[in-house]
Scaffold this motif. Sequence first.
Motif, short mmCIF file in Angstrom:
data_model
loop_
_atom_site.label_atom_id
_atom_site.label_comp_id
_atom_site.label_asym_id
_atom_site.label_seq_id
_atom_site.Cartn_x
_atom_site.Cartn_y
_atom_site.Cartn_z
N TYR A 1 16.05 -25.20 52.88
CA TYR A 1 14.56 -24.89 52.76
C TYR A 1 13.62 -26.09 52.77
CZ TYR A 1 10.07 -22.90 51.54
OH TYR A 1 8.69 -22.74 51.56
N LYS B 1 9.24 -27.52 56.65
CA LYS B 1 7.99 -28.09 57.45
C LYS B 1 8.10 -28.13 58.86
CE LYS B 1 5.21 -30.74 54.40
NZ LYS B 1 5.04 -31.98 53.65
N LYS C 1 -2.56 -21.39 60.12
CA LYS C 1 -1.80 -21.89 59.17
C LYS C 1 -1.09 -20.72 58.35
CE LYS C 1 -1.92 -24.32 54.67
NZ LYS C 1 -2.83 -24.95 53.59
N GLN D 1 8.71 -18.23 56.90
CA GLN D 1 9.27 -17.40 55.82
C GLN D 1 10.11 -16.41 56.52
OE1 GLN D 1 5.75 -16.12 53.70
NE2 GLN D 1 6.28 -17.35 52.00
N VAL E 1 14.11 -15.49 55.97
CA VAL E 1 14.59 -14.20 55.68
C VAL E 1 15.63 -13.79 56.50
CG1 VAL E 1 14.17 -11.62 55.55
CG2 VAL E 1 12.49 -13.34 54.50
N ASP F 1 -2.21 -29.08 56.32
CA ASP F 1 -1.05 -29.54 55.20
C ASP F 1 -0.65 -28.33 54.59
OD1 ASP F 1 -2.08 -32.04 55.34
OD2 ASP F 1 -3.89 -31.71 53.99
N TYR F 2 0.90 -28.37 54.47
CA TYR F 2 1.56 -27.46 54.08
C TYR F 2 2.17 -27.72 52.66
CZ TYR F 2 1.55 -25.15 58.45
OH TYR F 2 1.12 -24.18 59.77
N ILE G 1 5.13 -26.52 50.86
CA ILE G 1 6.27 -25.60 50.99
C ILE G 1 6.69 -25.14 49.73
CG2 ILE G 1 6.97 -26.77 53.28
CD1 ILE G 1 9.34 -28.09 51.74
N ASP G 2 6.56 -25.77 48.44
CA ASP G 2 6.87 -25.10 47.50
C ASP G 2 6.25 -23.88 47.18
OD1 ASP G 2 8.74 -27.30 46.99
OD2 ASP G 2 7.21 -28.46 45.95
N TYR H 1 5.56 -21.59 49.28
CA TYR H 1 5.97 -20.53 50.03
C TYR H 1 7.58 -19.86 50.03
CZ TYR H 1 2.30 -23.18 52.30
OH TYR H 1 1.52 -24.05 52.80
N LYS H 2 8.29 -20.74 49.03
CA LYS H 2 9.54 -20.16 48.74
C LYS H 2 9.78 -19.01 48.28
CE LYS H 2 13.79 -22.45 47.16
NZ LYS H 2 14.16 -23.53 46.54
N GLY I 1 7.88 -16.54 48.44
CA GLY I 1 7.46 -15.40 49.39
C GLY I 1 8.79 -15.10 50.36
N ILE I 2 9.64 -15.86 50.66
CA ILE I 2 10.78 -15.58 51.30
C ILE I 2 11.48 -14.46 50.60
CG2 ILE I 2 12.77 -16.56 52.27
CD1 ILE I 2 11.35 -19.14 52.58
N PHE I 3 11.77 -15.04 49.35
CA PHE I 3 12.60 -13.84 48.58
C PHE I 3 12.10 -12.70 48.41
CE2 PHE I 3 14.14 -18.12 46.94
CZ PHE I 3 15.65 -17.80 47.67
N LYS J 1 9.85 -11.27 50.47
CA LYS J 1 10.22 -10.42 51.64
C LYS J 1 11.47 -10.04 51.82
CE LYS J 1 6.66 -12.41 54.89
NZ LYS J 1 6.52 -13.27 56.19
N TYR J 2 12.56 -10.83 51.39
CA TYR J 2 13.84 -10.57 51.67
C TYR J 2 14.19 -9.43 50.97
CZ TYR J 2 18.98 -10.86 51.13
OH TYR J 2 20.16 -10.37 51.28
N LYS K 1 12.56 -6.22 52.04
CA LYS K 1 12.90 -5.87 53.59
C LYS K 1 14.29 -5.09 52.99
CE LYS K 1 13.26 -7.43 58.11
NZ LYS K 1 13.52 -8.75 58.95
N LYS L 1 15.17 -1.24 53.68
CA LYS L 1 16.37 -1.20 54.60
C LYS L 1 17.35 0.04 54.05
CE LYS L 1 17.67 -4.73 57.45
NZ LYS L 1 18.78 -5.99 57.72
#
Lengths: 164, 488
Positions: free
Chosen positions: A12, A17, A30, A38, A42, B15-16, B18-19, B21-22, B24-26, B28-29, B32, B36
């Motif tokens: 990650y 990025k 953005k 994301q 996933v 500018d991103y 990334i810390d 957004y992490k 959000g991944i879980f 979403k996972y 989902k 499912k």
Amino acid sequence: MKISETQFGFVYKEFAKELLYIAYGYTRNKEDSIDIMQNAYVALLESNKNFESNEHIKYFLIRVTINESINFAKSYSHKKVVRNNEFIINYPETKKEELPYDLSEIVNTLPEKYKTIIILHYYDDMKIKDISKVLKISEPAVKKRLERGRNLIKEIIERNYKND
Amino acid sequence: MIDKNLSKLKNDLPDYNIDNYKNGIFQKYNSKKNSKIFHFSKMAFALIVLIMFIFIVGLSTYAIKVDAEEYKNAVEFFEANELSLEGLTRYEIKEIYTDITTNKFKYQKTGGVIVESIKSKLPGYSIEIENISSSELNCVWELWAKLRKQKDISEVYYDYVPYMVEDNNHILEYTKYIFTKYESGKECWNLDIYYSIRGYIEKDNCLFVYGNQLSYYSTEDAKKTYITKVSSDGEIIWQQEFKDSNRFYKIIINNDNSLTAFTNRTAHSSYLKIYNLNSNGDILKSSENYFKDYSVENVVKLKEYYLVYLEDREYNTKFEKINFDGIVETEFSYQDEKYRYFFTDMIEFDNQVYLSAYAVPYFDKPLNWGGEIRSLLDILNEMDYDTITDEYVLNLFKDHYKAVLFICDKNNGDLKTFYTVDSAIGSNFLIENGNLTWNVEYFENMTYSVATSSFTFGGVTRVYNYMYDEKGRFIGVNKTDNLRIFRK
């Protein structure tokens, strides 16, 4: 999930990025690019694949990002129509620049096979060799498409903005 | 230039961090994943519903198909067996079809359908089907099968029915009987007879109809009996009245068309009145005999005398030999220590007198309750009713009964056992083509029913012809299709 938590943290941090840039190249938004990035991770978590190396994970994530972005672009054009019907026009975010044309918008008008290579190469600084591996096409083919993409952009600019 | 400008595109990237957004991944996972699972559950549920639907639809389709096939078979069976479908529901048709083809004969509507079909060929055919046992109904079905094969059975047939009117007090009253001749199912003629018809004898294209005085309440009240000779075209030739009697024991039409009639005295079976009539129906001679404590069960006219079979209330039997003047000449009986004998028919053949009988084991108790089946009732009464099977009852009957053919000494009445058949009863005699046929009824099935008012044992016997030549030599036995109802 085949990927460990530690490995996930690493991939990650390493690739997020890059994916965001690629996604932005397609979406020019953005929030949408974050959403796509994301989704790519996933997909990685859901994947049952046994990746040989982090490099393979990277290629996998890029491919998913490209596909997600293309799908998003398709669905976005649909949403746009709906929004137009509702008289709520929400244009993508763009930064003002000195050029008399929006280059990112021109890139966005390119056929997919050229657009993808332009985005990977210019937004993500990806080398020809890596693009070749991600898209599973030969390096000369990548070069050719890159060249062809540039020419198309040039043609568009000359055709539309030469008087400016 | 283009390349340079494209390289600048990277400068436009937002500018991103990334810390941010992490997580959000879980989210979403997991979302989902749950989605499912939920989706899978929904899919599984939908699949189960679909499978059930397909199963039910399939089952219903199969059931409909089977039902249609069964109904089709039932209708074909009805048509093939000339049974009427009229007034029957689809369900009833199938039930009757199954009832008959499985030889159960227990469905309540089966009897009615068969009897109606028989009536179509035999107008006036009547049988009480309310309490009919399955074995008896099977017998009726066999009769119908036989009638269908004998296509000319209804070529000529006679029927008689009572005619009733309502009097001023709204009481139904018999006023006459209507005697009808049918040919091929169509009425040829009918005749009003002003007494209760009990039967008829056909001889030389003439009919001898007989019966007793019309009586609404009981035959016992009747005071007179009658014989009417009717021509083949329905005209009355003569009619004779017999006073103080209500029952014919037998009527014999002699070869010269003279008649011998045996009657009782009104409601009194201990009396035997014998009438001799000429061919015009005139009474030439009559006599009367009284047999104290006995009732007349059968009488035959032999070449030289009348032979009367008598039975008392305890089923003791005896014979009386009466000459043609009506005088008793000899009395004799037959019994031994092992068996009691019951006689069913008597005949003179080739200068010999043959007696048909059946024997049951000697039982030392009085038979005035239960008669010849007293010992069987005692056995069954000791048993649990639910454990008594038809097969068991049939075997009891087979062990109990024995058909016996006697030869009677014409002079002194001595009886000699001539032939016996186990598990059967001796029945009537016939003389055919110069040979004597002794009909023996062999038990085929039997049901014990304490709940039926009209009988305790109901079953079916099959008639076998035992044949003897003019010298009385046994020449063979023939199994017939003739089934008879047996009730006790």
